[in-house]
Write a protein that holds these residues in place. Structure first.
Motif, mmCIF file in Angstrom:
data_model
loop_
_atom_site.group_PDB
_atom_site.id
_atom_site.type_symbol
_atom_site.label_atom_id
_atom_site.label_comp_id
_atom_site.label_asym_id
_atom_site.label_seq_id
_atom_site.Cartn_x
_atom_site.Cartn_y
_atom_site.Cartn_z
ATOM 1 N N VAL A 241 0.539 -1.304 0.266
ATOM 2 C CA VAL A 241 0.041 0.223 -0.194
ATOM 3 C C VAL A 241 0.625 1.021 0.147
ATOM 4 N N ASN A 242 1.831 0.861 1.108
ATOM 5 C CA ASN A 242 2.550 2.519 0.894
ATOM 6 C C ASN A 242 3.489 2.443 -0.296
ATOM 7 N N SER A 243 3.724 1.379 -0.657
ATOM 8 C CA SER A 243 4.937 2.007 -2.482
ATOM 9 C C SER A 243 3.330 2.164 -3.464
ATOM 10 N N TYR A 244 2.107 1.410 -3.225
ATOM 11 C CA TYR A 244 1.258 2.070 -4.677
ATOM 12 C C TYR A 244 1.517 3.561 -4.581
ATOM 13 N N LYS A 245 0.980 4.411 -3.292
ATOM 14 C CA LYS A 245 0.683 5.736 -3.022
ATOM 15 C C LYS A 245 1.801 6.305 -2.683
ATOM 16 N N LYS A 246 2.521 5.864 -2.952
ATOM 17 C CA LYS A 246 4.239 6.697 -2.964
ATOM 18 C C LYS A 246 4.272 6.386 -5.202
ATOM 19 N N LYS A 247 4.105 5.662 -5.413
ATOM 20 C CA LYS A 247 3.714 5.356 -7.289
ATOM 21 C C LYS A 247 2.873 6.299 -7.375
ATOM 22 N N PHE A 248 1.542 6.510 -7.072
ATOM 23 C CA PHE A 248 0.102 7.396 -7.037
ATOM 24 C C PHE A 248 -0.473 8.347 -6.953
ATOM 25 N N PRO A 249 0.478 9.251 -6.292
ATOM 26 C CA PRO A 249 -0.178 10.144 -5.356
ATOM 27 C C PRO A 249 -1.720 10.584 -5.837
ATOM 28 N N GLU A 250 -1.634 10.915 -6.851
ATOM 29 C CA GLU A 250 -2.530 11.375 -7.837
ATOM 30 C C GLU A 250 -3.932 10.431 -7.599
ATOM 31 N N ARG A 251 -4.117 8.884 -7.034
ATOM 32 C CA ARG A 251 -5.132 7.566 -6.710
ATOM 33 C C ARG A 251 -5.478 7.874 -5.205
ATOM 34 N N LEU A 252 -4.456 8.708 -4.904
ATOM 35 C CA LEU A 252 -5.402 8.342 -3.081
ATOM 36 C C LEU A 252 -5.981 9.276 -2.922
ATOM 37 N N LEU A 253 -7.569 8.870 -2.559
ATOM 38 C CA LEU A 253 -8.813 9.391 -2.671
ATOM 39 C C LEU A 253 -8.807 10.153 -0.627
ATOM 40 N N LYS A 254 -8.130 9.291 0.197
ATOM 41 C CA LYS A 254 -8.439 10.312 1.155
ATOM 42 C C LYS A 254 -8.150 8.525 2.683
ATOM 43 N N ILE A 255 -7.699 9.635 3.396
ATOM 44 C CA ILE A 255 -7.213 8.872 4.594
ATOM 45 C C ILE A 255 -8.387 8.709 6.478
ATOM 46 N N LYS A 256 -8.349 7.677 6.189
ATOM 47 C CA LYS A 256 -9.335 8.704 7.334
ATOM 48 C C LYS A 256 -9.153 7.891 9.114
ATOM 49 N N ILE A 257 -8.139 8.359 9.759
ATOM 50 C CA ILE A 257 -8.554 7.956 11.053
ATOM 51 C C ILE A 257 -9.377 6.592 11.884
ATOM 52 N N THR A 258 -9.091 5.897 12.087
ATOM 53 C CA THR A 258 -10.123 5.163 12.898
ATOM 54 C C THR A 258 -9.730 5.527 14.543
ATOM 55 N N ASN A 259 -10.468 4.794 15.260
ATOM 56 C CA ASN A 259 -10.233 4.805 16.430
ATOM 57 C C ASN A 259 -10.318 3.250 16.972
ATOM 58 N N LYS A 260 -9.985 2.354 16.401
ATOM 59 C CA LYS A 260 -10.529 1.469 17.106
ATOM 60 C C LYS A 260 -9.520 0.260 18.025
ATOM 61 N N PHE A 261 -9.927 -0.601 18.818
ATOM 62 C CA PHE A 261 -9.617 -0.432 19.780
ATOM 63 C C PHE A 261 -7.543 -1.636 19.856
ATOM 64 N N ASP A 262 -7.239 -1.447 19.751
ATOM 65 C CA ASP A 262 -5.803 -1.826 20.106
ATOM 66 C C ASP A 262 -5.904 -3.774 20.024
ATOM 67 N N ILE A 263 -5.531 -4.501 19.002
ATOM 68 C CA ILE A 263 -5.442 -6.294 19.629
ATOM 69 C C ILE A 263 -4.112 -6.443 19.057
ATOM 70 N N ARG A 264 -3.094 -7.084 19.943
ATOM 71 C CA ARG A 264 -1.590 -7.511 19.915
ATOM 72 C C ARG A 264 -1.815 -9.109 19.836
#
Length: 264
Positions: A241-264
């Protein structure tokens, strides 16, 4: 879509199919998995590149048509982990020379360390110096212990603890849970995404959504078309995903932060 070997050799596979493809032997074992935005063109490259053992070993071709390149990249990663095709391992080549990894030390503290590129790396670089300099930036930004991460080569406490900058994880003075929280927050720096978020990309009227929880992709989908769960979790999907974002920044529509509970 299924094709026999003669159909593949005679170039009878339809043109401009986007998706992933499986090469199978005469016992129906998957021996290679690939992806392409034009599978016929990619197959011709296989035939022309002289990979004789792969070409001589397959009997059938199966194609799974998909909607977007990112969907194909992520599903290919999952399918390779699931089926472990022999020729994916044999033909894999890495250009990156050095990487950052993570593990826990004997006291349970999470740490970063550097080493030659392997499949379980977090992020990859062309040199040890690049990896080292990046690790220093992450270390400073999140106030991680330089001794734990191998930056300060000392036997007791790190130099920053002497300056009252380090909180003392190097001598187990800082509580493990407190240090863990800061360490896992730092993973978001490696991937340049919030650790819990939903990312959407738009291309050719298709919207691809990727859901991240605790710095790992947990599912991805093409809205209105398909949905995929991550069954073989690793950091590979984050790197895709990171590589795709760097290669095609114009295709990024939105990054929405969520507040889901951390599970490790």
């Amino acid at each position: 879509m299924i094709f026999n070997k003669n159909q593949v050799l005679n170039k009878e596979v339809p043109d401009k199919i986007l998706g992933i493809y499986y090469l199978k032997d005469n016992l129906n074992n998957i021996i290679y998995i690939g992806k392409s935005i034009n599978i016929k063109k990619r197959l011709i490259q296989h035939l022309n590149n002289g990979r004789k053992r792969l070409i001589s070993s397959f009997t059938y071709l199966t194609i799974k048509k998909l909607n977007t390149e990112l969907e194909a990249l992520l599903l290919e990663s999952q399918e390779i982990k699931k089926h472990k095709p022999i020729y994916n391992r044999q033909l894999r080549r890495y250009k990156e020379k050095y990487s950052i990894f993570k593990k826990k030390n004997k006291d349970g503290y999470p740490i970063y360390y550097l080493g030659p590129k392997q499949s379980n790396s977090l992020i990859d670089f062309m040199s040890k110096k690049q990896a080292y300099n990046f690790l220093i930036k992450v270390n400073n930004k999140f106030n991680l212990c330089e001794k734990l991460n191998g930056i300060d080569k000392v036997n007791k406490y790190c130099f920053k603890y002497n300056l009252k900058i380090c909180n003392g994880a190097c001598i187990k003075k800082e509580p493990l849970k407190k240090y863990e929280k800061r360490f896992y927050d730092s993973l978001s720096r490696l991937f340049r995404f919030p650790k819990n978020c939903a990312i959407t990309f738009k291309y050719n009227n298709f919207i691809t959504k990727v859901t991240i929880l605790n710095n790992q992709v947990i599912e991805f989908s093409v809205l209105g078309k398909s949905k995929h769960k991550i069954n073989f979790s690793s950091f590979d999907e984050m790197k895709i995903v990171n590589s795709y974002k760097k290669k095609f920044p114009e295709r990024l529509l939105k990054i929405k932060i969520t507040n889901k509970f951390d599970i490790r």
